[in-house]
Design a protein around this motif. Structure first.
Motif, mmCIF file in Angstrom:
data_model
loop_
_atom_site.group_PDB
_atom_site.id
_atom_site.type_symbol
_atom_site.label_atom_id
_atom_site.label_comp_id
_atom_site.label_asym_id
_atom_site.label_seq_id
_atom_site.Cartn_x
_atom_site.Cartn_y
_atom_site.Cartn_z
ATOM 1 N N ASP A 39 0.806 -1.216 0.000
ATOM 2 C CA ASP A 39 0.000 0.000 0.000
ATOM 3 C C ASP A 39 0.848 1.279 0.000
ATOM 4 O OD1 ASP A 39 0.367 1.162 2.702
ATOM 5 O OD2 ASP A 39 -0.874 -0.474 3.449
ATOM 6 N N GLU A 40 0.193 2.376 -0.311
ATOM 7 C CA GLU A 40 0.881 3.650 -0.454
ATOM 8 C C GLU A 40 1.464 4.146 0.864
ATOM 9 O OE1 GLU A 40 -1.009 6.749 -2.697
ATOM 10 O OE2 GLU A 40 -2.148 5.319 -3.897
ATOM 11 N N ASP A 41 0.812 3.833 1.982
ATOM 12 C CA ASP A 41 1.301 4.310 3.277
ATOM 13 C C ASP A 41 2.684 3.756 3.592
ATOM 14 O OD1 ASP A 41 -0.991 5.756 3.655
ATOM 15 O OD2 ASP A 41 -1.964 4.279 4.952
ATOM 16 N N SER A 42 2.886 2.467 3.321
ATOM 17 C CA SER A 42 4.197 1.859 3.576
ATOM 18 C C SER A 42 5.270 2.541 2.742
ATOM 19 C CB SER A 42 4.167 0.365 3.256
ATOM 20 O OG SER A 42 3.313 -0.321 4.132
ATOM 21 N N GLN A 43 4.944 2.821 1.492
ATOM 22 C CA GLN A 43 5.878 3.485 0.593
ATOM 23 C C GLN A 43 6.177 4.901 1.075
ATOM 24 O OE1 GLN A 43 5.583 3.033 -3.802
ATOM 25 N NE2 GLN A 43 4.918 5.161 -3.764
ATOM 26 N N GLN A 44 5.137 5.634 1.452
ATOM 27 C CA GLN A 44 5.324 7.030 1.842
ATOM 28 C C GLN A 44 6.110 7.154 3.136
ATOM 29 O OE1 GLN A 44 4.377 9.473 -0.313
ATOM 30 N NE2 GLN A 44 5.666 10.753 1.015
ATOM 31 N N ARG A 45 5.953 6.193 4.050
ATOM 32 C CA ARG A 45 6.719 6.231 5.306
ATOM 33 C C ARG A 45 8.220 6.202 5.020
ATOM 34 N NH1 ARG A 45 2.450 3.132 7.490
ATOM 35 N NH2 ARG A 45 3.413 1.185 6.815
ATOM 36 N N VAL A 46 8.611 5.372 4.078
ATOM 37 C CA VAL A 46 10.034 5.271 3.734
ATOM 38 C C VAL A 46 10.509 6.554 3.053
ATOM 39 C CG1 VAL A 46 11.742 4.037 2.348
ATOM 40 C CG2 VAL A 46 9.977 2.752 3.585
ATOM 41 N N VAL A 51 13.674 11.605 3.238
ATOM 42 C CA VAL A 51 13.718 13.058 3.075
ATOM 43 C C VAL A 51 14.260 13.713 4.349
ATOM 44 C CG1 VAL A 51 12.290 15.135 2.823
ATOM 45 C CG2 VAL A 51 11.914 13.166 1.325
ATOM 46 N N LYS A 52 13.881 13.195 5.508
ATOM 47 C CA LYS A 52 14.322 13.765 6.786
ATOM 48 C C LYS A 52 15.820 13.543 7.041
ATOM 49 C CE LYS A 52 9.825 13.338 9.050
ATOM 50 N NZ LYS A 52 9.035 12.629 10.093
ATOM 51 N N SER A 205 3.040 -6.089 13.997
ATOM 52 C CA SER A 205 2.905 -5.183 12.863
ATOM 53 C C SER A 205 2.617 -5.987 11.612
ATOM 54 C CB SER A 205 4.191 -4.369 12.658
ATOM 55 O OG SER A 205 4.486 -3.578 13.784
ATOM 56 N N VAL A 206 1.834 -5.399 10.709
ATOM 57 C CA VAL A 206 1.565 -6.056 9.430
ATOM 58 C C VAL A 206 2.820 -6.049 8.574
ATOM 59 C CG1 VAL A 206 0.193 -5.975 7.317
ATOM 60 C CG2 VAL A 206 -0.872 -5.472 9.516
ATOM 61 N N VAL A 207 3.564 -4.931 8.613
ATOM 62 C CA VAL A 207 4.826 -4.825 7.885
ATOM 63 C C VAL A 207 5.915 -4.325 8.827
ATOM 64 C CG1 VAL A 207 3.717 -4.380 5.664
ATOM 65 C CG2 VAL A 207 4.408 -2.454 7.109
ATOM 66 N N THR A 208 7.150 -4.609 8.443
ATOM 67 C CA THR A 208 8.324 -4.160 9.189
ATOM 68 C C THR A 208 9.220 -3.381 8.245
ATOM 69 O OG1 THR A 208 8.270 -6.094 10.653
ATOM 70 C CG2 THR A 208 10.364 -4.919 10.461
ATOM 71 N N SER A 209 9.664 -2.196 8.658
ATOM 72 C CA SER A 209 10.602 -1.395 7.863
ATOM 73 C C SER A 209 11.846 -1.117 8.699
ATOM 74 C CB SER A 209 9.965 -0.066 7.436
ATOM 75 O OG SER A 209 8.929 -0.279 6.502
#
Length: 215
Positions: A39-46, A51-52, A205-209
């Motif tokens: 999903d887009e949220d996982s992508q945007q978090r990275v 950027v930070k 968590s559903v995903v891990t980054s």
């Protein structure tokens, strides 16, 4: 960690070629870029995390492993990053990504590459990103453990320096499992927070980054 995932069609090139052939048709007919993995949220978090970090957007070379439709790199391009490369072992995925970048007037390099094989021609990168590709390698019906090892050896060589970042998002492996599996070549640098849920008194968590640097 010795446990292996059960093999799946998601770990086969044939599955992804068929999938991206269909998505190319959808894109050409009505502009649908296709599925964004996790999903887009996982992508945007990275993207937000990168950027930070105040990485030089003009100089930093970024590589997306298993780029699929290339939307992660499109997101980085829209943030001002200019040295962007995506690779996938599915020629149809690369074709779709190239079409999307061209139609958005973005300069992004895409190449067909099997990451379980040495990739000396790609060069070295400051940021290497994986969203679901290590998972797909893990689901390969044949020799998944060996292919995971080969994949990590390739990633290690793609990182320019010990300060370069390997950012991985997985839905099949926990952070603890990734740290253990990667321990010989990589050290954990940071955990990118992801949404959690509580079930049976345990938090998951559903995903891990996770962000790694090479040893």
């Amino acid at each position: 960690m010795e446990n292996e995932l059960n093999g799946s069609e998601l770990g086969t090139k044939e599955y992804w070629e068929s999938s991206y052939t269909r998505e190319i048709g959808n894109y050409k007919s009505h502009g649908d870029v296709g599925e964004i993995w996790f999903d887009e949220d996982s992508q945007q978090r990275v993207i937000d995390w990168l950027v930070k970090q105040q990485i030089d957007k003009q100089a930093a070379r970024v590589l997306d492993l298993g780029c699929g439709n290339g939307m992660f790199l499109v997101g980085l391009a829209n943030e001002g990053y200019t040295q962007l490369t995506g690779v996938d072992y599915s020629p149809k995925a690369v074709e779709l990504a190239q079409n999307i970048a061209r139609d958005n007037s973005l300069v992004i390099s895409y190449k067909v590459a099997d990451l379980t094989q040495p990739q000396n021609d790609l060069g070295a990168f400051d940021v290497v990103h994986d969203k679901g590709t290590y998972d797909a390698v893990s689901l390969c019906p044949e020799n998944s453990k060996e292919k995971r090892s080969l994949y990590l050896a390739t990633v290690e060589k793609l990182l320019r320096t010990s300060g370069s970042l390997f950012v991985i998002t997985s839905c099949n492996w926990t952070e603890e499992e990734l740290v253990q599996s990667f321990g010989e070549k990589f050290v954990k640098h940071h955990t990118i927070p992801t949404p959690t849920f509580k079930f049976g008194g345990k938090v998951g968590s559903v995903v891990t980054s996770v962000v790694f640097k090479k040893r």
